[in-house]
Design an enzyme around this catalytic site. Structure first.
Site, PDB file in Angstrom:
ATOM      1  N   SER A 145     -43.634 -22.984 -33.342  1.00 53.73           N
ATOM      2  CA  SER A 145     -43.839 -24.418 -33.088  1.00 53.73           C
ATOM      3  C   SER A 145     -43.431 -24.747 -31.655  1.00 53.73           C
ATOM      4  CB  SER A 145     -42.979 -25.240 -34.044  1.00 53.73           C
ATOM      5  OG  SER A 145     -43.057 -26.615 -33.744  1.00 53.73           O
ATOM      6  N   TYR A 158     -34.980 -28.123 -37.609  1.00 53.25           N
ATOM      7  CA  TYR A 158     -36.353 -27.611 -37.510  1.00 53.25           C
ATOM      8  C   TYR A 158     -36.533 -26.823 -36.199  1.00 53.25           C
ATOM      9  CZ  TYR A 158     -41.399 -27.535 -36.818  1.00 53.25           C
ATOM     10  OH  TYR A 158     -42.673 -27.120 -36.560  1.00 53.25           O
TER      11      TYR A 158
HETATM   12  N1  LIG Z   1     -48.932 -29.417 -38.424  1.00 54.12           N
HETATM   13  C1  LIG Z   1     -48.450 -29.335 -37.208  1.00 54.12           C
HETATM   14  O1  LIG Z   1     -48.713 -30.195 -36.370  1.00 54.12           O
HETATM   15  C2  LIG Z   1     -47.573 -28.180 -36.792  1.00 54.12           C
HETATM   16  C3  LIG Z   1     -46.954 -28.220 -35.535  1.00 54.12           C
HETATM   17  C4  LIG Z   1     -46.131 -27.161 -35.154  1.00 54.12           C
HETATM   18  C5  LIG Z   1     -45.959 -26.085 -36.004  1.00 54.12           C
HETATM   19  N2  LIG Z   1     -46.568 -26.070 -37.215  1.00 54.12           N
HETATM   20  C6  LIG Z   1     -46.340 -24.913 -38.085  1.00 54.12           C
HETATM   21  O2  LIG Z   1     -47.578 -24.410 -38.575  1.00 54.12           O
HETATM   22  C7  LIG Z   1     -47.446 -24.012 -39.939  1.00 54.12           C
HETATM   23  C8  LIG Z   1     -48.408 -24.805 -40.811  1.00 54.12           C
HETATM   24  O3  LIG Z   1     -48.241 -26.188 -40.566  1.00 54.12           O
HETATM   25  P1  LIG Z   1     -48.606 -27.285 -41.672  1.00 54.12           P
HETATM   26  O4  LIG Z   1     -48.325 -28.604 -41.063  1.00 54.12           O
HETATM   27  O5  LIG Z   1     -49.940 -26.975 -42.216  1.00 54.12           O
HETATM   28  O6  LIG Z   1     -47.458 -26.923 -42.739  1.00 54.12           O
HETATM   29  P2  LIG Z   1     -46.989 -27.745 -44.010  1.00 54.12           P
HETATM   30  O7  LIG Z   1     -48.121 -28.505 -44.573  1.00 54.12           O
HETATM   31  O8  LIG Z   1     -45.731 -28.496 -43.680  1.00 54.12           O
HETATM   32  O9  LIG Z   1     -46.563 -26.536 -44.955  1.00 54.12           O
HETATM   33  C9  LIG Z   1     -47.460 -25.491 -45.241  1.00 54.12           C
HETATM   34  C10 LIG Z   1     -47.207 -24.969 -46.619  1.00 54.12           C
HETATM   35  O10 LIG Z   1     -45.943 -24.332 -46.695  1.00 54.12           O
HETATM   36  C11 LIG Z   1     -45.698 -24.168 -48.055  1.00 54.12           C
HETATM   37  N3  LIG Z   1     -44.264 -24.048 -48.341  1.00 54.12           N
HETATM   38  C12 LIG Z   1     -43.235 -24.775 -47.896  1.00 54.12           C
HETATM   39  N4  LIG Z   1     -42.073 -24.324 -48.435  1.00 54.12           N
HETATM   40  C13 LIG Z   1     -42.396 -23.293 -49.248  1.00 54.12           C
HETATM   41  C14 LIG Z   1     -41.671 -22.408 -50.088  1.00 54.12           C
HETATM   42  N5  LIG Z   1     -40.324 -22.495 -50.208  1.00 54.12           N
HETATM   43  N6  LIG Z   1     -42.342 -21.465 -50.757  1.00 54.12           N
HETATM   44  C15 LIG Z   1     -43.673 -21.351 -50.643  1.00 54.12           C
HETATM   45  N7  LIG Z   1     -44.436 -22.158 -49.885  1.00 54.12           N
HETATM   46  C16 LIG Z   1     -43.792 -23.112 -49.191  1.00 54.12           C
HETATM   47  C17 LIG Z   1     -46.272 -25.389 -48.775  1.00 54.12           C
HETATM   48  O11 LIG Z   1     -47.000 -24.899 -49.885  1.00 54.12           O
HETATM   49  P3  LIG Z   1     -47.308 -25.836 -51.172  1.00 54.12           P
HETATM   50  O12 LIG Z   1     -47.993 -27.051 -50.630  1.00 54.12           O
HETATM   51  O13 LIG Z   1     -48.175 -24.993 -52.031  1.00 54.12           O
HETATM   52  O14 LIG Z   1     -45.986 -26.159 -51.814  1.00 54.12           O
HETATM   53  C18 LIG Z   1     -47.163 -26.017 -47.703  1.00 54.12           C
HETATM   54  O15 LIG Z   1     -48.455 -26.337 -48.152  1.00 54.12           O
HETATM   55  C19 LIG Z   1     -45.981 -24.218 -40.298  1.00 54.12           C
HETATM   56  O16 LIG Z   1     -45.259 -23.030 -40.062  1.00 54.12           O
HETATM   57  C20 LIG Z   1     -45.545 -25.294 -39.336  1.00 54.12           C
HETATM   58  O17 LIG Z   1     -44.150 -25.316 -39.083  1.00 54.12           O
HETATM   59  C21 LIG Z   1     -47.357 -27.104 -37.624  1.00 54.12           C
END
Ligand SMILES: NC(=O)c1ccc[n+]([C@@H]2O[C@H](COP(=O)([O-])OP(=O)(O)OC[C@H]3O[C@@H](n4cnc5c(N)ncnc54)[C@H](OP(=O)(O)O)[C@@H]3O)[C@@H](O)[C@H]2O)c1
Length: 246
Positions: A145, A158
């Site tokens: 991130s 985070y």
């Molecule tokens: N979105 C952004 O703008 C952004 C920015 C910077 C970095 N990132 C990184 O990119 C990645 C994806 O982002 P995102 O926003 O799509 O993520 P998100 O929606 O916050 O999480 C992705 C998935 O992680 C799963 N998860 C969380 N805790 C879990 C656990 N204990 N066991 C199993 N599954 C778990 C959840 O699955 P379930 O829904 O099935 O429970 C969720 O759907 C992440 O690593 C995030 O930190 C995202």
């Protein structure tokens, strides 16, 4: 001529692949020809929908329940993915959690929970998958991130957990070479359409040199890049943020 399906015959496991960026990455790797396993924890319905969409691309798809913070659950999911797909070439450690809390209000429980999902889980899943990835001279792609690079005052846990995931990427790249290449994608502000976040994203777009926020497809393109990149590229953190960190 470059193949449009460079991952044909390869397999990929994407944690948290039911929706949002994990789903986008799963679809991008499927489009590139890979057979796909996704894991989900709470999003069973979204996982089923994503499976249908992956299958429509003409590759094999499987969805597995998994809590990435639990060692036993992780081992079972990896074993099942390998059994279903016949091996493992690419692991995308995508599952994570994000939370906004003022510094002095972060509880021990919150701190530990964020570290368990964001820093410990990429270690646990990678370790469980090692043997299989080594056999195939595979790749690990961690989702980092921009918050692992910039200090956001209301996200101490985070940001620290994602900085740990970045360092884990570099350590694993060195420790697991020469068989496995390990890299990370570090997304910046990615607008996935949440209505409540509209004013925030409008502000962020103004501050971003590219004058907009990123899309899920742009993050998935970076994941696909590492998945198809030469094995000589390892230990890299690719920031995809429209220049916001500059
Ligand atoms: N979105 C952004 O703008 C952004 C920015 C910077 C970095 N990132 C990184 O990119 C990645 C994806 O982002 P995102 O926003 O799509 O993520 P998100 O929606 O916050 O999480 C992705 C998935 O992680 C799963 N998860 C969380 N805790 C879990 C656990 N204990 N066991 C199993 N599954 C778990 C959840 O699955 P379930 O829904 O099935 O429970 C969720 O759907 C992440 O690593 C995030 O930190 C995202």
């Amino acid at each position: 001529m470059l193949s449009t399906q460079p991952l044909r015959g390869k397999t990929a496991l994407i944690t948290g692949g039911a929706k949002r960026l994990g789903r986008a990455s799963a679809l991008a790797l499927a489009e590139a020809g890979a057979d796909i396993a996704i894991t989900f924890r709470n999003s069973a319905r979204e996982a089923r929908e994503t499976l249908v969409d992956i299958s429509a691309l003409g590759v094999r798809a499987v969805a597995l329940g998994c809590d990435v913070t639990e060692e036993k659950s992780v081992k079972e999911a990896v074993r099942e993915a390998v059994k279903e797909l016949g091996g493992l070439d690419i692991l995308v450690n995508n599952a994570a959690n994000y939370e906004t809390v003022e510094f002095e209000e972060i509880t021990v429980k919150q701190w530990d929970a964020i570290f368990a999902s964001n820093a410990r889980s990429p270690f646990l899943v990678s370790r469980a998958a090692l043997k299989h990835l080594r056999q195939r001279k595979g790749k690990i792609i961690n989702m980092g991130s921009l918050g692992g690079i910039l200090p956001w005052t209301t996200h101490a846990h985070y940001c620290s957990s994602k900085a740990a995931a970045h360092m884990l990427t570099r350590v694993m790249a060195k420790a697991l070479a020469p068989e496995i290449a390990v890299n990370a994608v570090a997304p910046g502000m990615i607008d996935l359409g949440e209505k409540a976040a509209k004013p925030f994203f409008r502000r962020m777009a103004k501050q971003t040199p590219m004058k907009r926020n990123g899309t899920g497809e742009e993050i998935a393109a970076a994941v696909r890049f590492f998945a198809t990149a030469p094995h000589f590229i390892t230990g890299q953190i690719l920031v995809v943020d429209g220049g916001l960190s500059l």
